[in-house]
Design a protein around this motif. Sequence first.
Motif, PDB file in Angstrom:
ATOM      1  N   SER A 182      -7.555  22.350 -18.567  1.00 41.19           N
ATOM      2  CA  SER A 182      -8.585  21.708 -19.386  1.00 41.19           C
ATOM      3  C   SER A 182      -9.686  21.187 -18.475  1.00 41.19           C
ATOM      4  CB  SER A 182      -7.995  20.565 -20.207  1.00 41.19           C
ATOM      5  OG  SER A 182      -7.531  19.523 -19.366  1.00 41.19           O
ATOM      6  N   LEU A 183     -10.919  21.299 -18.944  1.00 42.48           N
ATOM      7  CA  LEU A 183     -12.067  20.837 -18.181  1.00 42.48           C
ATOM      8  C   LEU A 183     -12.681  19.604 -18.836  1.00 42.48           C
ATOM      9  CD1 LEU A 183     -14.039  24.113 -17.304  1.00 42.48           C
ATOM     10  CD2 LEU A 183     -12.161  23.037 -16.058  1.00 42.48           C
ATOM     11  N   SER A 184     -13.384  18.829 -18.008  1.00 41.18           N
ATOM     12  CA  SER A 184     -14.141  17.685 -18.503  1.00 41.18           C
ATOM     13  C   SER A 184     -15.281  17.399 -17.547  1.00 41.18           C
ATOM     14  CB  SER A 184     -13.245  16.446 -18.611  1.00 41.18           C
ATOM     15  OG  SER A 184     -14.034  15.279 -18.841  1.00 41.18           O
ATOM     16  N   PRO A 185     -16.452  17.030 -18.085  1.00 42.93           N
ATOM     17  CA  PRO A 185     -17.551  16.609 -17.206  1.00 42.93           C
ATOM     18  C   PRO A 185     -17.499  15.121 -16.870  1.00 42.93           C
ATOM     19  CG  PRO A 185     -18.344  16.739 -19.451  1.00 42.93           C
ATOM     20  CD  PRO A 185     -16.896  17.127 -19.490  1.00 42.93           C
ATOM     21  N   THR A 186     -16.559  14.389 -17.488  1.00 44.51           N
ATOM     22  CA  THR A 186     -16.599  12.921 -17.385  1.00 44.51           C
ATOM     23  C   THR A 186     -15.529  12.321 -16.495  1.00 44.51           C
ATOM     24  OG1 THR A 186     -15.173  12.559 -19.322  1.00 44.51           O
ATOM     25  CG2 THR A 186     -17.553  12.821 -19.717  1.00 44.51           C
ATOM     26  N   GLY A 187     -14.322  12.870 -16.475  1.00 46.88           N
ATOM     27  CA  GLY A 187     -13.260  12.273 -15.669  1.00 46.88           C
ATOM     28  C   GLY A 187     -11.896  12.806 -16.040  1.00 46.88           C
ATOM     29  N   TYR A 188     -10.873  12.293 -15.360  1.00 44.83           N
ATOM     30  CA  TYR A 188      -9.500  12.725 -15.624  1.00 44.83           C
ATOM     31  C   TYR A 188      -9.060  12.356 -17.039  1.00 44.83           C
ATOM     32  CZ  TYR A 188      -9.089  13.473 -10.566  1.00 44.83           C
ATOM     33  OH  TYR A 188      -9.254  13.912  -9.282  1.00 44.83           O
ATOM     34  N   GLU A 189      -9.500  11.200 -17.520  1.00 47.60           N
ATOM     35  CA  GLU A 189      -9.142  10.784 -18.865  1.00 47.60           C
ATOM     36  C   GLU A 189      -9.677  11.779 -19.889  1.00 47.60           C
ATOM     37  OE1 GLU A 189      -9.696   7.007 -21.966  1.00 47.60           O
ATOM     38  OE2 GLU A 189     -10.546   6.899 -19.930  1.00 47.60           O
ATOM     39  N   GLY A 190     -10.920  12.217 -19.673  1.00 42.89           N
ATOM     40  CA  GLY A 190     -11.510  13.204 -20.569  1.00 42.89           C
ATOM     41  C   GLY A 190     -10.764  14.522 -20.526  1.00 42.89           C
ATOM     42  N   ALA A 191     -10.385  14.954 -19.324  1.00 48.53           N
ATOM     43  CA  ALA A 191      -9.626  16.203 -19.194  1.00 48.53           C
ATOM     44  C   ALA A 191      -8.283  16.087 -19.897  1.00 48.53           C
ATOM     45  CB  ALA A 191      -9.438  16.545 -17.718  1.00 48.53           C
ATOM     46  N   GLY A 192      -7.671  14.903 -19.813  1.00 51.26           N
ATOM     47  CA  GLY A 192      -6.404  14.694 -20.492  1.00 51.26           C
ATOM     48  C   GLY A 192      -6.548  14.742 -22.003  1.00 51.26           C
ATOM     49  N   LYS A 193      -7.592  14.098 -22.529  1.00 49.99           N
ATOM     50  CA  LYS A 193      -7.831  14.123 -23.971  1.00 49.99           C
ATOM     51  C   LYS A 193      -8.115  15.545 -24.453  1.00 49.99           C
ATOM     52  CE  LYS A 193      -9.599   9.398 -24.510  1.00 49.99           C
ATOM     53  NZ  LYS A 193     -10.779   8.563 -24.855  1.00 49.99           N
ATOM     54  N   ASN A 194      -8.865  16.293 -23.661  1.00 50.57           N
ATOM     55  CA  ASN A 194      -9.180  17.672 -24.037  1.00 50.57           C
ATOM     56  C   ASN A 194      -7.925  18.535 -24.049  1.00 50.57           C
ATOM     57  OD1 ASN A 194     -11.846  16.860 -24.191  1.00 50.57           O
ATOM     58  ND2 ASN A 194     -12.415  17.709 -22.194  1.00 50.57           N
ATOM     59  N   MET A 195      -7.021  18.260 -23.098  1.00 53.52           N
ATOM     60  CA  MET A 195      -5.760  19.000 -23.078  1.00 53.52           C
ATOM     61  C   MET A 195      -4.912  18.650 -24.304  1.00 53.52           C
ATOM     62  SD  MET A 195      -3.983  21.262 -21.347  1.00 53.52           S
ATOM     63  CE  MET A 195      -4.250  21.252 -19.565  1.00 53.52           C
ATOM     64  N   LEU A 196      -4.843  17.382 -24.655  1.00 51.29           N
ATOM     65  CA  LEU A 196      -4.070  16.983 -25.835  1.00 51.29           C
ATOM     66  C   LEU A 196      -4.628  17.622 -27.101  1.00 51.29           C
ATOM     67  CD1 LEU A 196      -3.395  13.189 -25.176  1.00 51.29           C
ATOM     68  CD2 LEU A 196      -1.677  15.002 -25.385  1.00 51.29           C
ATOM     69  N   ALA A 197      -5.953  17.726 -27.168  1.00 56.06           N
ATOM     70  CA  ALA A 197      -6.585  18.257 -28.378  1.00 56.06           C
ATOM     71  C   ALA A 197      -6.505  19.773 -28.469  1.00 56.06           C
ATOM     72  CB  ALA A 197      -8.044  17.817 -28.425  1.00 56.06           C
ATOM     73  N   GLU A 198      -6.600  20.479 -27.335  1.00 55.83           N
ATOM     74  CA  GLU A 198      -6.740  21.937 -27.373  1.00 55.83           C
ATOM     75  C   GLU A 198      -5.716  22.676 -26.525  1.00 55.83           C
ATOM     76  OE1 GLU A 198     -10.735  23.159 -26.517  1.00 55.83           O
ATOM     77  OE2 GLU A 198     -11.632  21.553 -27.710  1.00 55.83           O
ATOM     78  N   GLY A 199      -4.837  21.944 -25.832  1.00 54.44           N
ATOM     79  CA  GLY A 199      -3.921  22.608 -24.916  1.00 54.44           C
ATOM     80  C   GLY A 199      -2.456  22.348 -25.186  1.00 54.44           C
ATOM     81  N   ARG A 200      -2.110  21.981 -26.401  1.00 54.08           N
ATOM     82  CA  ARG A 200      -0.713  21.653 -26.704  1.00 54.08           C
ATOM     83  C   ARG A 200       0.129  22.901 -26.915  1.00 54.08           C
ATOM     84  NH1 ARG A 200      -0.696  16.188 -30.341  1.00 54.08           N
ATOM     85  NH2 ARG A 200       1.288  15.958 -29.284  1.00 54.08           N
TER      86      ARG A 200
END
Length: 933
Positions: free
Chosen positions: A246-264
């Motif tokens: 998962s990618l994020s332009p903002t930080g590790y927290e953002g990458a984690g949220k993106n993974m939870l939303a689209e990488g489960r």
Amino acid sequence: MKKSLIGLSLCIVQILYAQNYSQYVNPFIGTGGHGHTFPGAIVPFGMVQLSPDTRIDGSWDGCSGYHYSDSVIYGFSHTHLNGTGVSDYGDIMLMPTMGNPSLDSKEYSSKFSHKNEKAAAGFYSVKLDKSNIHVRLTATKRVGYHEYTFNNTGNANIILDLNHRDKLLEGEVKIIDDKTIEVFRRSEAWATNQYVYARIEFSKPMKVSKKEVNGKQEAGLYTGTKLALAFSSHVNKGEKINIKVSLSPTGYEGAGKNMLAEGRSSDFEAIRKQAQAEWDKELAKIEVRSDDKDKLSVFYTALYHVFTQPNINMDVDGRYRGRDNKLHTANGFDYYTVFSLWDTFRGAHPLMTLIDRKRTADFINTFIRQYEQGGKLPVWELASHETECMIGYHAVSVIADAMAKGIQGFDYEKAFEASKNSAMLDIFGLNAYKQNYFISVDDEPESASKTVEYAYDDWCIAQMAKILGKKEDYQYFMKRSQSWKNLYNPQNGFIQARKNGNWYGPFDPREVNNNYTEGNSWHYSYSVQQDIPGLISAHGGKEKFEQFIDAIFAAPDKTTGREQADITGLMGQYAQGNEPSHHIAYLYNFVDKPEKTDTKIKYILDNFYKNTPDGLIGNEDCGQMSAWYILSSMGIYSITPGLPEWETTTPYFDEIKIHLEDGTTRTITKNTERAELKKLGFENVKPVKDFKYARLTASPVIAADRIFDFSTKVEIIPLHQDDKIYYMTMDENDANKRKTFIPYKGPFTITKTTQVMAYTERSGEKSSVTTASFNRRPNYWDINILSKVTPQYSATGSLALIDGIRGDINWRKGEWQGYQGQNFEAVIDFQSPRQIKELSSTYLQDSKAWILMPKKVEYYASMNGKDYIHLKTIDNSIDPKDEKVQIKDFTTEILPTEARYLKVKAYYFGKLPEWHQGAGGDAYIFIDEISVK
């Protein structure tokens, strides 16, 4: 009854989206030739573009990271650019290998064959020959899915190389557990300070087996500017390792949220089908019927390329990194990146106003936030950075087009404020443009192109002002929109640059030089989209303008001057492979010859777009090349975005259905009337009340010898025969005198260094003042240059080196002489012996532009012009890797020496070395003034 209608509507939508339009997409189109596309896995407008990289050198044909002619894959990275002319991206690269891990790209790379490679909408697969590994890739908006099948038993490695492609400014890898890592990459390339965070999850435990780290190496933490790790595990034959990134332009927290939303999900096939369904939904907006499967592939791949970018650039919670490098939250809209506006304002964005009005509003909301957080609207924005690439302020075109077509969802007043701000800055020649209503070569490079493109953009701002009832703003920007008239040469009909008050010459409309942007005068002499009737009138009417359109197609199909790789797809001097030509064939409609438009458009559709890797005639340029095809095949094109109507041609396909956001459908056939096509999708747009505005009076031309011996004749020429001319002169004796403009009655002679100023007047409207300086020579030396000057870098001829006028650091203004692949050598004849105490010659370095300081400069003296004595050698002290644009005087004092002749010899750098982007090419020497005391 309402429930039945709603149910029927949903049923129709489901059937529509169930149709498999993605089957026609061929992601390999444009990966060969100069298309600069990539074949990897993406979803529409996604943050992730997961694709193989076959190029790591930043080469022009490797801008996307992949070229079809290659046979080696270095890895699979998660960000890519679609068809650009500058290289960037390639972030978070992973590469599977077998055996002992290596972090050397030459070792971990693998050969592959196109026979074992497949690509479809949302999917990519390939066999890596070196280790017999099958790779499959798919994606969601923010998560890349990898499936690696290891066909042999042994040690499997996953290489993570943060130094892949562009320069790593700061890297970090955190080991969360044996199946999870977090990665931070801050890099520099086209975007000079790009932030990418990633969360990587392996399907099985992996251990760090090898590392290359030049920073911290603590428990589970690695940092540095040299950072690569290998993660390893034993695998059995046929075993799969799945990876989610998962990618994020903002930080590790953002990458984690993106993974939870689209990488489960761990179901690769389910994600692949989901990606395909997303493509089917987007592609179904335009239904095309044809028996020719290749044409269907070309069409739907073109639509696929348009939907590849701009890219969503925010986390699932709306957080994004702004142009101020701070974190913000998007409320009520999606925040995007990758705006190639010089290209896409012409066709891609007008297409979106027809089939995706909501996303168009999101783009504009992004523009507004970039203005608020970065100080101006985007020009060529990438990864929340302004690259300042290309020219104009074409975000205003996108905004004006949306407003003119009634698109809602953004603040019209704020959008106008942002647009006006861009037009009132003092950058890139705008200060001169605002004062003089044109930019000259003396003011700014690419002056002709900037003038005509600023003029169109100003017309766009005027249309916004009209919609908002801002009369004074409308009148001001409508006057500015006529600035093209100051560069229209009535003697030849071309948009021609001006220098020192006169026309720039010698003039060759085919010459590619620093007065035009990626083109020549042929390409820009039709770039008056905002006032085609005015351009026709300037040419003398429709018949003469028709002949001028004919002429570009009949001209020789070779350019002169500088080699410009972007200029491709030539029909005469018309260049389908580059954007400034894209509207020209439609101009026949304005001279009542639509059949000529039809013939040219059909030829281009038939011949310049193919279902092959080299099926694009030029750079894709973030969807513009494909948008031209889509619109033209539907029988429409927007010559003037900001005007809610299309120019038309005969539709290319048997039947086309366009499904609009309001739930209605428009059907186009080859029999559809042009009047119906003209307002397609914008039938209900009501005209806005117009205001009167002033006509611009063009500034006169002042012609004389810029450098003269004893005297020169000055002639002032109006650009319109009815204009009255007023002028005044100032020489060194007039510095403290109050002078006024007087009527011009004819040519006059000057004998001193003089500044001449003039303006014209017609019907009470005055032009801006043209200013020109003419210099009496400071000496009467002769110069014999023994080297061959590069034609477009010849300044004003050989006397430019001894005229006492020094070029400034902006060498593109044309005051420097350039010599490529050779030493510079010249002999100055003082006409009689004189004593010499100090010698100097001046050089320039712009390493990125291949211009490097000479290795050394030698001076020789002679009394007879045959026998020379060596006076002095000066070695260069400036590092060729220093990318700062700078000037150096190679000055030396010598013992008093009497001589009539002075020889200057400067030794060029040689071939550009491996570290240079142009490695193997010949360096330039740029020289200006040679002086003697």
